[in-house]
Design an enzyme around this catalytic site. Structure first.
Site, mmCIF file in Angstrom:
data_model
loop_
_atom_site.group_PDB
_atom_site.id
_atom_site.type_symbol
_atom_site.label_atom_id
_atom_site.label_comp_id
_atom_site.label_asym_id
_atom_site.label_seq_id
_atom_site.Cartn_x
_atom_site.Cartn_y
_atom_site.Cartn_z
ATOM 1 N N SER A 38 0.829 -1.219 0.000
ATOM 2 C CA SER A 38 0.000 0.000 0.000
ATOM 3 C C SER A 38 0.856 1.258 0.000
ATOM 4 O O SER A 38 0.325 2.371 -0.024
ATOM 5 C CB SER A 38 -0.940 -0.004 1.207
ATOM 6 O OG SER A 38 -0.227 -0.203 2.402
ATOM 7 N N ASN A 59 -2.204 -2.748 12.944
ATOM 8 C CA ASN A 59 -3.669 -2.636 12.922
ATOM 9 C C ASN A 59 -4.171 -1.415 13.701
ATOM 10 O O ASN A 59 -5.008 -0.654 13.211
ATOM 11 C CB ASN A 59 -4.310 -3.911 13.458
ATOM 12 C CG ASN A 59 -3.970 -5.109 12.597
ATOM 13 O OD1 ASN A 59 -3.395 -4.945 11.519
ATOM 14 N ND2 ASN A 59 -4.293 -6.302 13.053
ATOM 15 N N THR A 93 -39.960 25.609 -10.795
ATOM 16 C CA THR A 93 -40.226 24.237 -10.367
ATOM 17 C C THR A 93 -40.424 23.480 -11.675
ATOM 18 O O THR A 93 -40.928 24.053 -12.647
ATOM 19 C CB THR A 93 -41.503 24.117 -9.499
ATOM 20 O OG1 THR A 93 -42.616 24.576 -10.269
ATOM 21 C CG2 THR A 93 -41.413 24.930 -8.220
ATOM 22 N N HIS A 94 -39.985 22.237 -11.709
ATOM 23 C CA HIS A 94 -40.023 21.450 -12.954
ATOM 24 C C HIS A 94 -39.282 22.151 -14.087
ATOM 25 O O HIS A 94 -39.602 21.938 -15.258
ATOM 26 C CB HIS A 94 -41.468 21.164 -13.396
ATOM 27 C CG HIS A 94 -42.356 20.668 -12.305
ATOM 28 N ND1 HIS A 94 -42.493 19.335 -11.994
ATOM 29 C CD2 HIS A 94 -43.126 21.335 -11.398
ATOM 30 C CE1 HIS A 94 -43.327 19.193 -10.979
ATOM 31 N NE2 HIS A 94 -43.715 20.394 -10.583
ATOM 32 N N SER A 100 -13.261 26.267 -27.446
ATOM 33 C CA SER A 100 -13.338 25.050 -28.248
ATOM 34 C C SER A 100 -12.170 25.024 -29.209
ATOM 35 O O SER A 100 -11.725 26.062 -29.703
ATOM 36 C CB SER A 100 -14.658 25.043 -29.024
ATOM 37 O OG SER A 100 -14.547 24.236 -30.179
ATOM 38 N N LYS A 150 -17.092 29.610 -29.143
ATOM 39 C CA LYS A 150 -17.512 28.922 -27.915
ATOM 40 C C LYS A 150 -16.815 29.409 -26.650
ATOM 41 O O LYS A 150 -15.644 29.741 -26.638
ATOM 42 C CB LYS A 150 -17.234 27.407 -28.042
ATOM 43 C CG LYS A 150 -18.120 26.676 -28.997
ATOM 44 C CD LYS A 150 -19.565 26.553 -28.525
ATOM 45 C CE LYS A 150 -19.716 25.604 -27.376
ATOM 46 N NZ LYS A 150 -19.713 24.202 -27.792
ATOM 47 N N GLU A 210 -19.367 21.837 -15.312
ATOM 48 C CA GLU A 210 -19.646 20.474 -15.779
ATOM 49 C C GLU A 210 -18.871 19.453 -14.955
ATOM 50 O O GLU A 210 -19.374 18.371 -14.628
ATOM 51 C CB GLU A 210 -19.289 20.339 -17.257
ATOM 52 C CG GLU A 210 -20.208 21.149 -18.152
ATOM 53 C CD GLU A 210 -19.668 21.233 -19.573
ATOM 54 O OE1 GLU A 210 -19.871 20.279 -20.334
ATOM 55 O OE2 GLU A 210 -19.031 22.241 -19.911
ATOM 56 N N TYR A 236 -9.417 -6.951 12.167
ATOM 57 C CA TYR A 236 -8.762 -6.441 10.973
ATOM 58 C C TYR A 236 -8.747 -7.495 9.876
ATOM 59 O O TYR A 236 -8.481 -8.668 10.125
ATOM 60 C CB TYR A 236 -7.316 -5.996 11.281
ATOM 61 C CG TYR A 236 -6.600 -5.486 10.040
ATOM 62 C CD1 TYR A 236 -6.744 -4.164 9.630
ATOM 63 C CD2 TYR A 236 -5.833 -6.344 9.252
ATOM 64 C CE1 TYR A 236 -6.128 -3.702 8.475
ATOM 65 C CE2 TYR A 236 -5.221 -5.880 8.095
ATOM 66 C CZ TYR A 236 -5.365 -4.567 7.713
ATOM 67 O OH TYR A 236 -4.764 -4.110 6.570
ATOM 68 N N LYS A 288 -8.202 3.628 2.237
ATOM 69 C CA LYS A 288 -7.479 4.884 2.048
ATOM 70 C C LYS A 288 -7.742 5.584 0.717
ATOM 71 O O LYS A 288 -8.000 6.786 0.670
ATOM 72 C CB LYS A 288 -5.977 4.628 2.219
ATOM 73 C CG LYS A 288 -5.609 4.407 3.685
ATOM 74 C CD LYS A 288 -4.231 3.852 3.856
ATOM 75 C CE LYS A 288 -4.126 2.394 4.184
ATOM 76 N NZ LYS A 288 -5.160 1.727 4.915
HETATM 77 N N1 ARG Z 1 -1.071 -1.482 5.024
HETATM 78 C C1 ARG Z 1 -2.000 -2.000 5.938
HETATM 79 C C2 ARG Z 1 -3.345 -1.273 5.792
HETATM 80 O O1 ARG Z 1 -3.354 -0.266 5.214
HETATM 81 C C3 ARG Z 1 -1.511 -1.819 7.344
HETATM 82 C C4 ARG Z 1 -2.081 -2.800 8.291
HETATM 83 C C5 ARG Z 1 -1.502 -4.143 8.053
HETATM 84 N N2 ARG Z 1 -1.953 -5.071 9.022
HETATM 85 C C6 ARG Z 1 -1.812 -6.393 8.856
HETATM 86 N N3 ARG Z 1 -2.291 -7.119 9.776
HETATM 87 N N4 ARG Z 1 -1.257 -6.886 7.790
HETATM 88 O O2 ARG Z 1 -4.378 -1.727 6.233
#
Ligand code: ARG
Length: 453
Positions: A24, A110, A155-156, A277, A283, A290, A317, A325
């Site tokens: 990650s 975790n 409205t509408h 454009s 334009k 948008e 976990y 993320k």
């Molecule tokens: N990179 C992991 C995450 O974003 C960190 C936690 C990893 N924990 C584990 N038990 N492998 O969730």
């Protein structure tokens, strides 16, 4: 001993395919400040409870400072086995300072990652709220500058009743105020430390989770270690608030698109906030509006994706949670860009109030005022509606101008016909929160008080 965090248990190293899917670091490195702040707090707490000496604490904190500078100045060298930001920071701290090997005492990635994401989200909410307030201030300034200008209310998407331009602009301002409320409310549940929950069950060591929380400026601490490492409600709530904010911005966007069209011609866009454009020289396009409309889809997608990831996950976990993320990061980036661009677009727009007034001045837009005029002289509303409806039908069928027919009517007459003069109808809806410029004066005061309060 180059290698993974679990090399003791494993005879071989990770495969390339595993690393490519599992790592990650490419996206969680942006939480390096939060990760380092969490480690600083953890190390200080470890020293407070006697698990580190003062010297060990100071040297590890100094190494954390160095690592932060290295990452900030982009001199930090990430290693192939740096699976995530937590691994990278710990690996480097330990290279710099042998006592770094004690840093992970009583901690798991975790509780660490849950804390990092909470810290990051807390900061992001504060930043987004500031940007919302900024666009609210722009709407307020435009509303104040709009004076007595009015336009058709719809409205509408059909002409309904004319309303003050300031009234219309503030309507969006109030919706954004609720977005601020929602984010502020979600922030209370974000603002909880997970550090000390360990991998899932706490620790046999004498940790002090409240101390760590205090060092990080968290308002609260987890109550249950299992929940502490697996709760991602805070992310879902934040994503919902951002998605709804996105929906509100998409509605502003859609109106600006309509208003900038030749058919409406209610606004003229500033060159700096519109595009041209490549082929059609005449334009001028409302791309920002948008995109504000389009980005809402992406924000709603992040929310539904996130909820779907969480659904059915057993305690505690699971690696699925690593998927928390990217949607959060992207949602915050998306609203940040959209709010800034939309703010620029609105603050430089020219409202064509002459054109708005012209379009809003159709006598038919005052039909409700005629019915209410009859009500004021004692007629039941249903009957008044029918009387006016019949005259409107006659006028539309070519039986004369609405104004002549009203003036000639026994029950209505010339006084009522005067209500059809351009600009009169809009002044009549003076009830609290109503659409007349006079009613908006109070609203402006309340809106400003909210922003300043
Ligand atoms: N990179 C992991 C995450 O974003 C960190 C936690 C990893 N924990 C584990 N038990 N492998 O969730």
């Amino acid at each position: 001993m180059s290698s993974t965090l679990w090399h003791g248990r494993f005879a071989g190293g990770p495969s390339e395919a595993l690393q490519a899917l599992n790592d990650s670091l490419p996206f969680d490195r942006r939480m390096f400040r939060e990760d380092i702040a969490g480690s600083r707090a953890h190390v200080r707490m470890l020293c407070d409870v006697g698990l580190l000496t003062d010297i060990e604490r100071d040297t590890v904190v100094a190494a954390l400072d160095t690592v932060e500078q290295e990452i900030e100045s982009e001199t930090f060298e990430f290693a192939i086995n740096d699976e995530d930001i937590h691994t990278a920071v710990e690996r480097r701290v330990t290279e710099l300072e042998p006592a770094g090997a004690k840093m992970h005492t009583g901690r798991s990635r975790n509780d660490q990652v849950a804390t990092d994401v909470r810290l990051w989200t807390r900061g992001a909410i504060d930043e987004v709220v500031e940007l919302i307030v900024r666009i609210q201030r722009t709407l307020l300034a435009s509303a104040e500058a709009a004076g007595d200008a009015y336009l058709p209310g719809y409205t509408h998407l059909q002409h309904a009743q004319p309303v003050a331009l300031s009234h219309h602009l503030l309507a969006h301002g109030w919706a954004l105020a609720r977005d601020v409320d929602r984010l502020t409310d979600a922030r209370r549940r974000v603002d909880v430390s997970a550090l000390g929950a360990g991998a899932l069950a706490g620790s046999s060591l004498p940790l002090d989770p409240e101390k760590t929380a205090e060092y990080l400026g968290f308002a609260g601490v987890f109550e249950n270690s299992l929940d502490g490492v697996s709760d991602r409600d805070f992310g879902a709530e934040t994503l919902f608030a951002l998605a709804l904010l996105g929906v509100h911005l998409s509605r502003i966007g859609e109106e600006l698109i309509l208003w900038a069209s030749s058919e409406f011609a209610f606004v003229e866009l500033d060159d700096g906030f519109s595009t041209g454009s490549s082929m059609m020289p005449q334009k001028k396009n409302p791309d920002i509006a948008e995109l504000a409309r389009g980005k809402a889809g992406r924000l709603v997608g992040h929310l539904t994706g996130f909820l779907t990831t969480l659904k059915g996950l057993p305690l505690t976990y699971n690696k699925d949670m690593q998927e928390d993320k990217e949607p959060l990061f992207d949602a915050v980036d998306t609203v940040r860009l959209t709010l800034l661009a939309l703010d620029g677009m609105i603050s430089t727009i020219r409202f064509r109030t002459d054109r708005m007034a012209e379009v809003a001045s159709s006598p038919y837009a005052a039909a409700t005022d005629l019915a209410e005029w009859l009500v004021a002289s004692g007629m039941p509303f249903r009957q008044a509606h029918a009387v006016v409806g019949e005259i409107v039908r006659k006028a539309l069928a070519g039986g004369g101008s609405l104004s002549d027919l009203v003036a000639a009517d026994d029950q209505l007459g010339p006084e009522a016909a005067a209500l059809l003069e351009p600009g009169i109808s809009v002044t009549r809806r003076t009830t609290r929160g109503g659409g007349s410029p006079a009613a908006v004066v109070d609203q402006l005061i309340r809106f400003r008080a909210r922003l300043d309060g």
